[in-house]
Design an enzyme around this catalytic site. Structure first.
Site, PDB file in Angstrom:
ATOM      1  N   ASN A  87       0.838  -1.195   0.000  1.00 41.76           N
ATOM      2  CA  ASN A  87       0.000   0.000   0.000  1.00 41.76           C
ATOM      3  C   ASN A  87       0.886   1.263   0.000  1.00 41.76           C
ATOM      4  O   ASN A  87       1.502   1.606   1.009  1.00 41.76           O
ATOM      5  CB  ASN A  87      -0.905  -0.050   1.239  1.00 41.76           C
ATOM      6  CG  ASN A  87      -1.872   1.106   1.306  1.00 41.76           C
ATOM      7  OD1 ASN A  87      -1.551   2.220   0.953  1.00 41.76           O
ATOM      8  ND2 ASN A  87      -3.072   0.823   1.786  1.00 41.76           N
ATOM      9  N   GLU A  98      -2.130 -13.068   4.603  1.00 41.45           N
ATOM     10  CA  GLU A  98      -3.131 -12.615   5.576  1.00 41.45           C
ATOM     11  C   GLU A  98      -4.004 -13.783   5.990  1.00 41.45           C
ATOM     12  O   GLU A  98      -4.882 -14.212   5.248  1.00 41.45           O
ATOM     13  CB  GLU A  98      -3.987 -11.484   4.988  1.00 41.45           C
ATOM     14  CG  GLU A  98      -3.193 -10.201   4.897  1.00 41.45           C
ATOM     15  CD  GLU A  98      -4.040  -8.930   4.978  1.00 41.45           C
ATOM     16  OE1 GLU A  98      -5.186  -8.986   5.466  1.00 41.45           O
ATOM     17  OE2 GLU A  98      -3.534  -7.890   4.555  1.00 41.45           O
ATOM     18  N   ASP A 131      -1.118  -4.113  10.137  1.00 35.66           N
ATOM     19  CA  ASP A 131      -2.457  -4.480   9.715  1.00 35.66           C
ATOM     20  C   ASP A 131      -3.412  -3.496  10.356  1.00 35.66           C
ATOM     21  O   ASP A 131      -3.295  -3.198  11.545  1.00 35.66           O
ATOM     22  CB  ASP A 131      -2.783  -5.924  10.128  1.00 35.66           C
ATOM     23  CG  ASP A 131      -3.760  -6.525   9.141  1.00 35.66           C
ATOM     24  OD1 ASP A 131      -3.416  -6.588   7.948  1.00 35.66           O
ATOM     25  OD2 ASP A 131      -4.875  -6.893   9.553  1.00 35.66           O
ATOM     26  N   GLY A 149      -8.086   4.324   0.606  1.00 35.51           N
ATOM     27  CA  GLY A 149      -9.088   3.538   1.343  1.00 35.51           C
ATOM     28  C   GLY A 149     -10.281   4.369   1.799  1.00 35.51           C
ATOM     29  O   GLY A 149     -10.893   5.116   1.017  1.00 35.51           O
ATOM     30  N   LYS A 194      -2.604  14.402   8.460  1.00 34.89           N
ATOM     31  CA  LYS A 194      -3.158  13.089   8.839  1.00 34.89           C
ATOM     32  C   LYS A 194      -2.284  12.446   9.915  1.00 34.89           C
ATOM     33  O   LYS A 194      -2.791  11.814  10.837  1.00 34.89           O
ATOM     34  CB  LYS A 194      -3.275  12.183   7.594  1.00 34.89           C
ATOM     35  CG  LYS A 194      -3.914  10.840   7.915  1.00 34.89           C
ATOM     36  CD  LYS A 194      -4.114   9.942   6.706  1.00 34.89           C
ATOM     37  CE  LYS A 194      -4.543   8.552   7.137  1.00 34.89           C
ATOM     38  NZ  LYS A 194      -4.642   7.590   6.038  1.00 34.89           N
TER      39      LYS A 194
HETATM   40  P1  ITT Z   1      -0.736  -4.076   3.178  1.00 38.68           P
HETATM   41  O1  ITT Z   1       0.001  -4.472   1.956  1.00 38.68           O
HETATM   42  O2  ITT Z   1       0.096  -3.259   4.138  1.00 38.68           O
HETATM   43  O3  ITT Z   1      -1.448  -5.209   3.869  1.00 38.68           O
HETATM   44  P2  ITT Z   1      -3.469  -3.142   2.770  1.00 38.68           P
HETATM   45  O4  ITT Z   1      -4.045  -1.953   2.076  1.00 38.68           O
HETATM   46  O5  ITT Z   1      -3.954  -4.494   2.342  1.00 38.68           O
HETATM   47  O6  ITT Z   1      -1.881  -3.037   2.651  1.00 38.68           O
HETATM   48  P3  ITT Z   1      -4.435  -3.731   5.423  1.00 38.68           P
HETATM   49  O7  ITT Z   1      -4.389  -5.199   5.195  1.00 38.68           O
HETATM   50  O8  ITT Z   1      -3.908  -3.205   6.703  1.00 38.68           O
HETATM   51  O9  ITT Z   1      -3.661  -2.921   4.301  1.00 38.68           O
HETATM   52  O10 ITT Z   1      -5.928  -3.324   5.117  1.00 38.68           O
HETATM   53  C1  ITT Z   1      -6.493  -2.291   5.734  1.00 38.68           C
HETATM   54  C2  ITT Z   1      -7.557  -1.673   4.861  1.00 38.68           C
HETATM   55  O11 ITT Z   1      -8.270  -0.803   5.765  1.00 38.68           O
HETATM   56  C3  ITT Z   1      -6.976  -0.805   3.774  1.00 38.68           C
HETATM   57  O12 ITT Z   1      -6.928  -1.438   2.529  1.00 38.68           O
HETATM   58  C4  ITT Z   1      -7.947   0.379   3.756  1.00 38.68           C
HETATM   59  O13 ITT Z   1      -9.059   0.090   2.935  1.00 38.68           O
HETATM   60  C5  ITT Z   1      -8.401   0.465   5.209  1.00 38.68           C
HETATM   61  N1  ITT Z   1      -7.533   1.405   5.944  1.00 38.68           N
HETATM   62  C6  ITT Z   1      -6.570   1.139   6.860  1.00 38.68           C
HETATM   63  N2  ITT Z   1      -5.941   2.249   7.264  1.00 38.68           N
HETATM   64  C7  ITT Z   1      -6.531   3.254   6.592  1.00 38.68           C
HETATM   65  C8  ITT Z   1      -6.323   4.639   6.533  1.00 38.68           C
HETATM   66  O14 ITT Z   1      -5.347   5.233   7.226  1.00 38.68           O
HETATM   67  N3  ITT Z   1      -7.106   5.352   5.734  1.00 38.68           N
HETATM   68  C9  ITT Z   1      -8.069   4.783   5.006  1.00 38.68           C
HETATM   69  N4  ITT Z   1      -8.320   3.490   4.974  1.00 38.68           N
HETATM   70  C10 ITT Z   1      -7.558   2.716   5.746  1.00 38.68           C
END
Ligand code: ITT
Length: 192
Positions: free
Chosen positions: A9, A36, A69, A146, A168
């Site tokens: 991400n 995951e 996560d 996200g 942020k």
């Molecule tokens: P990784 O490769 O780090 O896993 P990811 O996007 O899949 O990236 P996560 O598994 O932690 O990350 O998923 C968390 C989801 O929750 C992410 O895809 C967003 O949709 C949401 N999310 C988490 N933190 C957020 C933030 O700061 N702002 C907006 N959405 C967030």
């Protein structure tokens, strides 16, 4: 000091890199797919992921890894999407979540981040961060990623998507958890 952040991400990575610079820490991205496991616990998911990635990169001469996560927990939906946030974002998205909250007065929600660091000399360590706020009625803002356009932290009139990364980072779950990690790393280095 260099630490390796395993995430696909780019938004997360940019936030963490910006924060780390004020601690004199360099963060490099390891774009490795995080395993995951299915679990209701962010702690369990990130611990499993960090061990798996650590085992993969140690042979390449990289001796520390950090994973994170995170999830959005909406009170009126009893914590949904929580650990399933990534999947929910990819499927029903921001609009789908707003639809689930149509006509719902209770807009309270929080983001939680669980960060796990692992290295040969310092072992495993977990850090957590939470930010409370509310889900707005309509998406606002163009920054971030996200669920940022629909989450407004308490103490601000802006959604996360209306904030710069620096703004942020003053509020976010991620910056709280990573700030703890960076302070701890600095304290450990000063002991050696
Ligand atoms: P990784 O490769 O780090 O896993 P990811 O996007 O899949 O990236 P996560 O598994 O932690 O990350 O998923 C968390 C989801 O929750 C992410 O895809 C967003 O949709 C949401 N999310 C988490 N933190 C957020 C933030 O700061 N702002 C907006 N959405 C967030």
């Amino acid at each position: 000091m260099i630490i390796y952040f395993a995430t696909g991400n780019k938004g997360k990575f940019h936030e963490v890199k910006t924060l780390a610079s004020s601690y004199g820490i360099v963060v490099k991205q390891l774009d490795i797919k995080k395993v995951e496991i299915q679990s209701d616990s962010l702690e369990e998911i990130s611990l499993y992921a960090v061990r798996d990635i650590y085992n993969k990169v140690i042979s390449k001469g990289i001796d520390n890894v950090v994973v994170e996560d995170a999830g959005l927990f909406i009170e009126a939906l009893r914590g949904f999407p929580g650990p399933y946030s990534s999947y929910v974002y990819k499927t029903i998205g921001v609009r789908g979540v707003l639809k689930l909250l149509e006509g719902v007065d209770n807009r309270k929600a929080f983001f939680k981040a669980v960060v796990v660091f692992k290295s040969s000399s310092l072992g495993e360590r977990i850090f957590k961060g939470i930010v409370h706020g509310e889900i707005v009625e309509e998406p606002r803002g163009i920054y971030g990623f996200g669920f940022d356009p629909i989450f407004k932290p308490y103490g601000s009139d802006k959604t996360f998507a209306e904030m710069t990364v620096q703004e942020k980072n003053k509020f976010s779950h991620r910056s709280k958890a990573f700030t703890e990690l960076f302070k701890w790393l600095k304290s450990m280095v000063s002991k050696t």
